[in-house]
Scaffold this motif. Structure first.
Motif, PDB file in Angstrom:
ATOM      1  N   SER B 518       0.892  -0.791  -0.120  1.00  0.00           N
ATOM      2  CA  SER B 518       0.154   0.334  -0.299  1.00  0.00           C
ATOM      3  C   SER B 518       0.997   1.102  -0.030  1.00  0.00           C
ATOM      4  O   SER B 518       0.674   2.384  -0.625  1.00  0.00           O
ATOM      5  CB  SER B 518      -0.626  -0.182   1.358  1.00  0.00           C
ATOM      6  OG  SER B 518      -0.551  -0.001   2.176  1.00  0.00           O
ATOM      7  N   ALA B 519       2.291   1.185   0.961  1.00  0.00           N
ATOM      8  CA  ALA B 519       2.691   2.077   0.474  1.00  0.00           C
ATOM      9  C   ALA B 519       3.186   2.702  -0.676  1.00  0.00           C
ATOM     10  O   ALA B 519       2.827   3.617  -0.714  1.00  0.00           O
ATOM     11  CB  ALA B 519       3.838   2.179   1.142  1.00  0.00           C
ATOM     12  N   LYS B 523       2.103   6.311  -2.869  1.00  0.00           N
ATOM     13  CA  LYS B 523       2.661   6.586  -3.732  1.00  0.00           C
ATOM     14  C   LYS B 523       2.301   7.286  -5.432  1.00  0.00           C
ATOM     15  O   LYS B 523       2.912   8.179  -5.988  1.00  0.00           O
ATOM     16  CB  LYS B 523       4.778   6.264  -3.684  1.00  0.00           C
ATOM     17  CG  LYS B 523       5.593   7.632  -3.422  1.00  0.00           C
ATOM     18  CD  LYS B 523       6.541   6.978  -3.653  1.00  0.00           C
ATOM     19  CE  LYS B 523       8.121   7.889  -3.713  1.00  0.00           C
ATOM     20  NZ  LYS B 523       8.537   7.665  -4.661  1.00  0.00           N
TER      21      LYS B 523
END
Lengths: 293, 569
Positions: B518-519, B523
């Motif tokens: 998910s990071a 982004k």
């Protein structure tokens, strides 16, 4: 001396202009922080302060000096720097000296050297590090801040190379006059290595002064935080995406930019003072350690 | 870990440098340790069950023998103490002892931000030195449950929980408790919060709107007219073209400012999970409704209604623009009058901000995104003999903080600047409708001029608000804007009444794929959205973003979210 050509002169001007700008770029943030710390709170929040205080006041400094946790953390940092630097320096000298000898003089030199270098190449990682310290029982004390990093191997290597660059004849003459290794180290090597030692001293002091992560993880109570950990906890920005009214009120209370600026400045001040005195050895020290002979 | 260490002990002493590596190996030994702890846990639990008589059934009953519980305490940056009080010894800790005969001992304390606390907790979990009662985030709770290190609290909450504590836990409709439930067992007490408090509100410079003689934003059309006028018609009358219609920060989302409300106008719900047409959960950021909203934003940007440098400005900078009178509108949280708008009002008393509901781009009223408010949980270590202590403490904390035991004289410092609540074990767990109820009571009190029904904290607000309304004392302005007659909560009350709150449909612990991906996906979303808004990419690249999102882990996350949904109906 030779006459400057036009090109040379142009280069000099450009060079000075560039370097001046660069140093201004380094100084301005500090001046800005200083100006904010002496400004009135409302001017600071509205972003009116640049390089000169708006609504001059020393209120933030009074506020900090009345705050016991700032003073306490400051004391812990001073203790840490004094203790940690002393331990680091003594151990660095004592380890670098024998390792600077050749294998002929000191049989297990290579084994020991690799033993130390190994710790630079491979480290255990955060959790083993934490568990090791935990099982030694020094958690939550000043020793947890100074002992785990007691031997700065990089500094040992730096000093070791410097020792090697010193003429052997000096040591031999000391032996002829009846000195042992111990005397040769303290009377010949250490006095001759002052530039190099000053460099290492500076590295060590700044390193201890700035370290904050170990304080956060190894201390079980905020009362034991060193200054940089304390600053880190009050300065780190809160994620503002989901705040309750209570958190918001709290944020309004701590988001006092002037007080923060004052704390940053007070926190940086001692290092700023120490720096110029040691800095003149800085460049010289590293260069001398590397290019001798 | 000891057997492993001993086995390699000789080697270790030969070359201590390997000690670090060995300690890493000793991680394997942890499992044995865990198994031990689990064994103890079972015997402990059964022993606890047979010793029932020593546990008072009354939710506020006192233990006959003192009971000790160790606790991992998070102390916010703002927490202050009175006199010689400390985080380990203060009126609340002493009250636990006096009223319940429970000794609450802080195993350790982290002061600072939640992230810093979570870091320490991670290390502590990995080294298996768990305190009896732990304050953990969703990820950590999941780890603890999977490693079988925490106890089932469900039956205990049922048996020992006070009616009020149970009510607080379920005020949000039960999602908070569900999020702490794994395989039908409640493994933790959620730190409840308010979903409705996080809904977006449209904030408008009311004095500018009136000056330019424009209508209230009933529709998206009105909203865009306002945005254009605030940009081009020199609303501050300084003769310079230096104002912007809509505030955006580089993060796009958030409370000050956030774009959630803008997308809600188009019935898009970025960053949260919503029910799709087929009943399955889908991610709001990749739905087709997002595209027209992005296209419109890029139009506004091109037209100069959005700060051209928004992509490098954080919320604090946008706050500065709002307080210094450079900004006409933004979508933000209900608390923004408290910070930063109050500062602006103080500097320029003519400045006036007004909360409006998010308008709709079509005939259908706009639903608004609500975040899932629970981020942290309180779990009890397996092997601790008195898990019900966690419930007893909860009963007392809830009653003292929001219930019948609330006493502003007893639980505040004499000068009323320090609230003892922050020292409690459950300091922040609050009823979902707390602020909304305050607003409703406040409006009544303002109408009848009778504040007697308000609790003391709200009475303070009432006094401030009346001081502002009657005497023009500006310090009461923010509270009036948040709780007063036409305020943030007027808008939120209407959202709730008209059933316009769209809750995040996923409220479990982050799934495995989420943790990994998910990071990076977040982004990518930020980059593609920012590019589209700034005109560096056409709105059609949104379709590419959607396919990339699925390929780079989005479809995997969706599967896992729906698997979670299937097991948590």
């Amino acid at each position: 001396m030779y006459a400057y050509t036009a090109g040379r002169r142009a280069f000099e001007y450009a060079n000075y202009a560039f370097l001046t700008l660069l140093s201004l770029a380094c100084i301005f943030p500090l001046v800005h922080v200083l100006a904010i710390s002496f400004s009135s709170s409302s001017a600071a929040t509205a972003g009116l302060v640049t390089f000169w205080p708006v609504g001059f006041t020393t209120k933030s400094y009074q506020y900090i000096l009345d705050d016991p946790s700032f003073i306490r953390s400051f004391g812990i940092t001073l203790e840490r720097v004094a203790l940690g630097t002393a331990i680091n320096m003594v151990l660095t000298v004592l380890i670098a000296y024998p390792l600077s000898k050749e294998a002929r003089q000191f049989k297990f030199r290579t084994v020991y050297a690799w033993y130390f270098v190994f710790t630079i190449l491979l480290s255990g990682g955060l959790i083993p590090w934490y568990m090791t310290i935990k099982s030694t029982g020094i958690m939550d004390s000043i020793w947890a801040l100074v002992l785990p990093g007691a031997v700065p191997v990089f500094n040992v290597i730096l000093l070791l190379n410097f020792f090697r660059g010193l003429p052997k004849e000096l040591e031999e003459s000391a032996f002829i006059d009846g000195s042992g290794y111990w005397g040769a180290l303290w009377r010949i090597y250490v006095p001759l290595s002052m530039p190099s030692l000053a460099t290492i001293l500076l590295f060590t002091i700044v390193g201890h002064w700035n370290a904050w992560f170990d304080g956060l993880i190894l201390m079980n109570s905020p009362a034991n935080y060193p200054l940089s950990t304390y600053l880190q906890t009050i300065l780190t920005k809160i994620n503002m995406s989901s705040l309750s009214t209570d958190q918001m009120k709290a944020l309004a209370a701590v988001s006092d930019r002037t007080a923060k600026a004052a704390q940053i400045f007070l926190g940086a001040l001692p290092i700023l003072i120490v720096y110029p005195f040691l800095q003149r050895f800085f460049v010289k020290g590293i260069v001398m350690g590397s290019v001798k002979e | 870990m000891n057997p492993n260490l001993r086995k390699y002990g000789k080697l270790a002493s030969a070359a201590t440098a390997f000690a670090l590596v060995l300690t890493a190996c000793a991680g394997g030994g942890n499992d044995a340790n865990n198994a031990n702890a689990n064994g103890n846990g079972k015997s402990g639990a059964s022993a606890g069950a047979s010793e029932d008589s020593s546990i008072p059934l009354d939710p506020f009953g006192k233990y006959p023998e003192p009971v000790t519980i160790s606790y991992s305490k998070y102390q916010g940056q703002e927490v202050k103490f009175e006199g010689s009080d400390t985080i380990d010894d203060n009126p609340i800790i002493r009250e636990y002892k006096d009223k319940l005969n429970i000794n609450v001992k802080n195993a350790w304390v982290v002061k600072g931000t939640g992230d810093q606390y979570d870091q320490k907790m991670n290390v502590v979990i990995a080294s298996n030195e768990l305190p009896d009662l732990m304050y953990v985030n969703a990820q950590q709770l999941k780890q603890l449950v999977e490693a079988d290190l925490v106890q089932d609290l469900g039956p205990l909450l049922e048996k020992y929980g006070s009616p009020f504590a149970k009510d607080v836990m379920t005020q949000d409709g039960g999602n908070a408790l569900k999020s702490a439930t794994f395989d039908g067992k409640l493994y933790a007490i959620p730190q409840t919060g308010s979903n409705i408090d996080s809904t977006p509100i449209l904030w408008i410079r009311e004095d500018w709107r009136k000056k330019l003689g424009l209508p209230e934003p009933k529709t998206a059309e009105d909203f865009f007219k306002l945005s254009e006028a605030f940009t081009k018609q020199d609303p501050d009358g300084n003769g310079k073209n230096d104002t912007f219609g809509l505030g955006l920060s580089k993060d796009l989302w958030g409370g000050m400012p956030g774009l959630e409300g803008f997308f809600n106008m188009y019935h898009a719900f970025p960053s949260i999970w919503v029910k799709g047409a087929d009943g399955k959960l889908v991610y709001g950021s990749v739905q087709p409704e997002v595209k027209p909203a992005l296209a419109k934003l890029s139009e506004l940007y091109k037209d100069g209604q959005i700060d051209p440098e928004f992509a490098s400005k954080d919320g604090g900078k946008v706050a500065e623009a709002a307080t210094s009178g450079k900004l006409g509108m933004y979508f933000g949280a209900m608390w923004t009058p408290l910070w930063p708008l109050q500062d602006g009002k103080k500097q320029n008393p003519d400045m006036e901000w007004q909360a409006y509901a998010v308008p709709s781009a079509d005939a259908e009223p706009a639903k608004v995104s609500a975040a899932f408010p629970v981020g942290h949980y309180f779990a009890v270590r397996k092997g601790y003999d008195h898990p019900e202590v966690a419930i007893k403490l909860l009963n007392l904390d809830m009653e003292r903080q929001w219930g019948s035991l609330y006493d502003p004289v007893k639980y505040w410092s004499k000068d009323r600047t320090i609230e003892y609540r922050k020292y409690a074990v459950y300091p922040e767990a609050e009823p979902s409708r707390r602020n909304l109820n305050t607003h409703i009571a406040m409006v009544e009190a303002l109408a009848s001029k009778d504040p007697s029904k308000l609790n003391t904290e709200d009475k303070d607000r009432y006094d401030q608000i009346t001081a502002y309304l009657e005497k023009g004392d500006l310090t009461g302005w923010a509270n009036e804007r948040v709780f007063g007659n036409t305020s943030s909560f007027t808008v939120i009350e209407n959202y709730v009444k008209n059933n316009l709150v769209n809750d995040n449909a996923f409220y479990g612990a982050p799934t495995e794929a989420m943790g990994e991906k998910s990071a990076a996906l977040g982004k990518m979303q930020l980059e593609s959205f920012t590019k589209i808004i700034m005109g560096a990419a056409s709105p059609d690249t949104f379709d590419k973003y959607v396919t990339d999102w699925s390929k780079l882990g989005g479809s995997e996350i969706t599967e896992q979210v729906n698997a979670w949904k299937a097991s948590n109906p």
